[in-house]
Design a protein around this motif. Structure first.
Motif: not given
Ligand code: DQA
Length: 153
Positions: A1-15, A49-51, A55-59
């Motif tokens: 099964m193919k793995k998809i990474l979902v990345l959320h950047g700054p302030n999106l934790n407050l949605l 992953f949200q950050s 740097g965390d998003l790049i990592d």
């Protein structure tokens, strides 16, 4: 099964609580749940992953290379408009990245009309709210299928 990474950047934790007139009432956990359900339908597995840190998003993008991630859905938040480091990270990974924005970045302040990520992304979905992430998942499915049809993994 193919793995998809979902990345959320700054302030999106407050949605859900952040400027609901612009970003709606849907929380990040709601978006994750809906995406996980859509992923089952499309035979994908999703890692989210949200950050708030560049740097965390790049990592997370770099880590995706070692983890065999097939594609990525990325809302870089405000970094969209100026992070050359994130742009270079997206350009540097071999898997396709789809840029997603809840709001229509072209219909807002002029500083949001420019994305440094868009030229290195496979494509961009902007302005459809939370459903944009699901649209991106469908787009990735089609794109990855077309790559396989041409003999690429
Ligand atoms: C956003 C748009 C960006 O301009 C803003 O800084 C965000 C959210 C969106 O999803 O509409 O944080 O990426």
């Amino acid at each position: 099964m193919k793995k998809i990474l979902v990345l959320h950047g700054p302030n999106l934790n407050l949605l859900g609580q952040r400027e609901p007139g612009i970003y709606g009432n849907t929380t990040l956990s709601d978006i994750t749940l809906r995406l996980e359900a859509k992923a089952v339908e499309l035979s994908f597995s999703v890692q989210t992953f949200q950050s708030n840190s560049e740097g965390d998003l790049i990592d997370a993008l770099h880590k995706g290379l070692n983890e065999g991630i097939a594609g990525c859905i990325f809302n870089p938040g405000a970094y969209t408009h100026y992070s050359i480091a994130l742009r270079d990270a997206v350009a540097g990974v071999s898997f396709p990245v789809i840029e997603v924005h809840l709001s229509n970045i072209y219909a807002r302040e002029s500083f949001r009309s420019h994305s440094v990520i868009a030229p290195v992304a496979k494509g961009q979905i902007s302005g459809f709210g939370a459903i944009g992430y699901e649209l991106a998942l469908v787009a990735l499915k089609e794109h990855l299928n077309s790559l396989s049809a041409f003999g690429r993994p």
